[in-house]
Design an enzyme around this catalytic site. Structure first.
Site, PDB file in Angstrom:
ATOM      1  N   ARG A  25       0.828  -1.210   0.000  1.00 28.01           N
ATOM      2  CA  ARG A  25       0.000   0.000   0.000  1.00 28.01           C
ATOM      3  C   ARG A  25       0.861   1.259   0.000  1.00 28.01           C
ATOM      4  NH1 ARG A  25      -5.458  -1.377   3.374  1.00 28.01           N
ATOM      5  NH2 ARG A  25      -5.985  -3.098   2.029  1.00 28.01           N
ATOM      6  N   SER A 141     -23.789 -13.264  11.532  1.00 31.13           N
ATOM      7  CA  SER A 141     -23.103 -12.143  10.912  1.00 31.13           C
ATOM      8  C   SER A 141     -22.938 -12.383   9.406  1.00 31.13           C
ATOM      9  CB  SER A 141     -21.718 -12.015  11.595  1.00 31.13           C
ATOM     10  OG  SER A 141     -20.970 -10.984  11.045  1.00 31.13           O
ATOM     11  N   LYS A 160     -20.890 -17.683  17.263  1.00 28.72           N
ATOM     12  CA  LYS A 160     -21.160 -16.907  16.047  1.00 28.72           C
ATOM     13  C   LYS A 160     -21.498 -17.834  14.897  1.00 28.72           C
ATOM     14  CE  LYS A 160     -16.483 -16.981  14.366  1.00 28.72           C
ATOM     15  NZ  LYS A 160     -15.195 -16.407  14.261  1.00 28.72           N
ATOM     16  N   SER A 193     -19.878  -1.409   1.151  1.00 29.13           N
ATOM     17  CA  SER A 193     -19.241  -0.258   0.500  1.00 29.13           C
ATOM     18  C   SER A 193     -18.358  -0.609  -0.686  1.00 29.13           C
ATOM     19  CB  SER A 193     -18.412   0.502   1.520  1.00 29.13           C
ATOM     20  OG  SER A 193     -17.297  -0.267   1.890  1.00 29.13           O
ATOM     21  N   HIS A 221     -22.276   3.610   5.451  1.00 28.34           N
ATOM     22  CA  HIS A 221     -22.210   4.180   4.096  1.00 28.34           C
ATOM     23  C   HIS A 221     -23.552   4.713   3.626  1.00 28.34           C
ATOM     24  CE1 HIS A 221     -18.037   3.243   3.322  1.00 28.34           C
ATOM     25  NE2 HIS A 221     -18.254   2.201   4.100  1.00 28.34           N
ATOM     26  N   THR A 249     -21.513   6.431  11.147  1.00 20.67           N
ATOM     27  CA  THR A 249     -20.269   7.193  11.284  1.00 20.67           C
ATOM     28  C   THR A 249     -20.557   8.676  11.123  1.00 20.67           C
ATOM     29  OG1 THR A 249     -17.990   7.422  10.525  1.00 20.67           O
ATOM     30  CG2 THR A 249     -19.644   7.108   8.815  1.00 20.67           C
ATOM     31  N   LYS A 252     -17.962  10.107   7.306  1.00 21.82           N
ATOM     32  CA  LYS A 252     -18.101   9.976   5.852  1.00 21.82           C
ATOM     33  C   LYS A 252     -19.056  11.064   5.368  1.00 21.82           C
ATOM     34  CE  LYS A 252     -16.770   5.136   6.247  1.00 21.82           C
ATOM     35  NZ  LYS A 252     -15.361   5.123   5.885  1.00 21.82           N
ATOM     36  N   THR A 281     -11.075   5.363  26.856  1.00 26.20           N
ATOM     37  CA  THR A 281     -10.436   6.177  25.822  1.00 26.20           C
ATOM     38  C   THR A 281     -10.965   7.606  25.913  1.00 26.20           C
ATOM     39  OG1 THR A 281      -9.889   6.230  23.468  1.00 26.20           O
ATOM     40  CG2 THR A 281     -12.142   5.620  24.010  1.00 26.20           C
ATOM     41  N   THR A 282     -10.127   8.550  25.537  1.00 24.40           N
ATOM     42  CA  THR A 282     -10.522   9.961  25.609  1.00 24.40           C
ATOM     43  C   THR A 282     -11.662  10.239  24.638  1.00 24.40           C
ATOM     44  OG1 THR A 282      -8.255  10.522  26.187  1.00 24.40           O
ATOM     45  CG2 THR A 282      -9.621  12.320  25.341  1.00 24.40           C
ATOM     46  N   THR A 367      -9.090  -5.944   1.458  1.00 23.28           N
ATOM     47  CA  THR A 367     -10.323  -5.141   1.477  1.00 23.28           C
ATOM     48  C   THR A 367     -11.372  -5.794   0.590  1.00 23.28           C
ATOM     49  OG1 THR A 367      -8.921  -3.208   1.779  1.00 23.28           O
ATOM     50  CG2 THR A 367     -11.203  -2.778   1.218  1.00 23.28           C
TER      51      THR A 367
HETATM   52  C1  LIG Z   1     -19.104  -0.675   6.790  1.00 24.66           C
HETATM   53  C2  LIG Z   1     -18.184   0.133   7.656  1.00 24.66           C
HETATM   54  N1  LIG Z   1     -18.402   0.158   8.971  1.00 24.66           N
HETATM   55  C3  LIG Z   1     -17.603   0.876   9.797  1.00 24.66           C
HETATM   56  C4  LIG Z   1     -16.541   1.608   9.303  1.00 24.66           C
HETATM   57  C5  LIG Z   1     -15.690   2.406  10.237  1.00 24.66           C
HETATM   58  O1  LIG Z   1     -16.044   3.771  10.173  1.00 24.66           O
HETATM   59  P1  LIG Z   1     -15.097   4.851  10.812  1.00 24.66           P
HETATM   60  O2  LIG Z   1     -14.256   5.383   9.704  1.00 24.66           O
HETATM   61  O3  LIG Z   1     -15.997   5.882  11.431  1.00 24.66           O
HETATM   62  O4  LIG Z   1     -14.279   4.146  11.851  1.00 24.66           O
HETATM   63  C6  LIG Z   1     -16.279   1.618   7.934  1.00 24.66           C
HETATM   64  C7  LIG Z   1     -15.141   2.420   7.429  1.00 24.66           C
HETATM   65  O5  LIG Z   1     -14.708   2.434   6.365  1.00 24.66           O
HETATM   66  C8  LIG Z   1     -17.116   0.855   7.085  1.00 24.66           C
HETATM   67  O6  LIG Z   1     -16.891   0.810   5.769  1.00 24.66           O
END
Ligand SMILES: Cc1ncc(COP(=O)(O)O)c(C=O)c1O
Length: 411
Positions: A25, A141, A160, A193, A221, A249, A252, A281-282, A367
């Site tokens: 990468r 899942s 799971k 995504s 997304h 999120t 995005k 965590t902060t 990915t």
């Molecule tokens: C489907 C999905 N969930 C969660 C996340 C994580 O989001 P964040 O960038 O807010 O950590 C991503 C990030 O690319 C994602 O594609």
């Protein structure tokens, strides 16, 4: 060889493997120009600069430069300073965090919302904590769920089941095979995504009702972009009330940073107190929380921005398809062009950047599965018709230059 030398050699081997497989990468150093998105400046490895257009960003609506968001961030920064100064429990809960959570609960029509430092952490922390609250919980899942959900499910130590992507019949078989009395939760996404396909929300909710399971949806997304108030695909389809936990999120479409879950007040209360990823965590900087809240509020009414994004995505897909380029089209805002080979994908991406000032990062394994390497374009309302035109012409010429197949993939 000393142990330290052995460690270094092992790390070298791991890096060499990435090079050999063509999936090493390379980060592209860019500086986006406020007020001028999607334009940015690329600083090349030799230190020289080049003007570029970003075509792979996840700031899907350009909210990262929206005056409403910037004003809210500036005001909070002036009022309260930089960081929050603590975890949520120890001095890090501010009025900005509370306002953001209220905005999100209202967005999803839930009793409460809980903000995390990212949606990754929100997924991981929530899914890994649920079995502590519901002993014996089985999580079902989707096989293409995001890494953050996979991690959460993997780490939680509970049972799971992984069902084939979007395959509700497979999910049903798994639900039928388990003890009817066992607590159950189905975890899936509204938009995947990398292909831009939609999860079967209604069918999954029906199964959840039938088998008395909770539902957990990742709308990362989709939030900001779908539904009359930007609450996501479940809102668009009138299904939001059937989902127990909604994850989203703020990084995005909302253009800032942070993640959250929206759920019942009791669920949020429990996660707040049991999830290490929330507790230790902060908290987000107040200015970030203020900017995110302003963005969420704004997108509850700015339908024009959503419409323009969908229009640009449709135009780009139609034009690429007309040239015979293998795009995947599931009707979402994401435009993946399949190349199917990591080396070619990288070459195309390099040439687009160097020769045309078009920045689209190659998407490789892990990915996406090997053999499905691709370029993933994210047209936004801030891409102009000229930019769209330039991209289409550049792709046409490079596709010919690299002698790549022109065949249509059906969705
Ligand atoms: C489907 C999905 N969930 C969660 C996340 C994580 O989001 P964040 O960038 O807010 O950590 C991503 C990030 O690319 C994602 O594609």
């Amino acid at each position: 060889m000393t142990n330290k030398a052995r460690y270094a050699a092992a790390v070298d081997t791991a890096i060499s493997k990435l090079h050999e497989e063509g999936r090493y990468r390379t980060f592209i150093d860019i500086e986006r120009r406020k007020g001028n998105f999607p334009n940015a400046v690329w600083t090349k490895p030799d230190g020289s600069e080049k003007n570029i257009t970003v075509w792979c960003g996840n700031d899907y609506l350009g909210m990262g430069q929206h005056p409403v968001v910037l004003a809210a961030m500036q005001e909070a920064l002036e009022a309260t300073g930089a960081g929050s100064g603590g975890t949520r429990n120890i001095s890090g809960t501010t009025v900005y965090h509370k306002r953001l959570e209220a905005e999100l609960a209202d967005l999803h029509r839930k009793e409460a919302a809980l903000v995390f430092t990212s949606a990754y952490i929100a997924n991981d922390a929530t899914l890994s904590t649920l079995p502590k609250l519901l002993p014996g919980l089985i999580i079902y899942s989707d096989s293409l769920n995001h890494a953050s959900m996979i991690e959460g499910v993997r780490r939680n130590g509970g049972a799971k089941r992984i069902f084939r992507h979007n395959d509700v019949e497979h999910l049903r078989e798994m639900l039928e095979a388990d003890d009817p009395a066992a607590p159950k939760l189905i975890a899936f996404e509204s938009i995947y995504s990398m292909d831009g396909d939609f999860g079967p929300i209604e069918a999954i909710c029906d199964l959840a009702d039938e088998f008395d399971a909770l539902t957990y949806i990742d709308e990362v997304h989709a939030v900001g972009m779908y539904g009359p108030r930007g609450a996501g695909v479940a809102e668009r389809d009138g299904l939001m009330g059937r989902l127990d936990i909604i994850n989203g999120t703020l990084a995005k479409a909302y253009g800032v940073m942070g993640g959250y879950i929206a759920a019942s007040a009791k669920m949020c209360d429990a996660i707040r107190s049991y999830a290490p990823g929330f507790i230790f965590t902060t908290s987000l900087p107040p200015a970030v929380a203020a900017g995110a809240a302003a963005s969420v509020r704004h997108l509850k009414t700015d339908q024009a921005l959503r419409d323009k994004q969908q229009l640009h995505a449709r135009i780009l897909k139609t034009r690429l398809k007309a040239m015979g380029l293998p795009i995947i089209d599931h009707g979402s805002h994401i435009v993946p062009v399949m190349v199917g080979d990591p080396v070619h994908t990288k070459q195309l991406s390099d040439m687009l950047l160097e020769d045309f000032g078009i920045y689209v990062q190659p998407i490789n394994f892990p990915t996406v599965p090997r053999g499905t390497e691709r370029l993933r374009f994210t047209p936004s309302p801030v891409h102009s018709p000229d930019m769209l035109d330039g991209l289409v012409r550049a792709m046409d010429s490079l596709w010919s230059q690299c002698a790549l197949n022109r065949q249509e993939l059906s969705a």
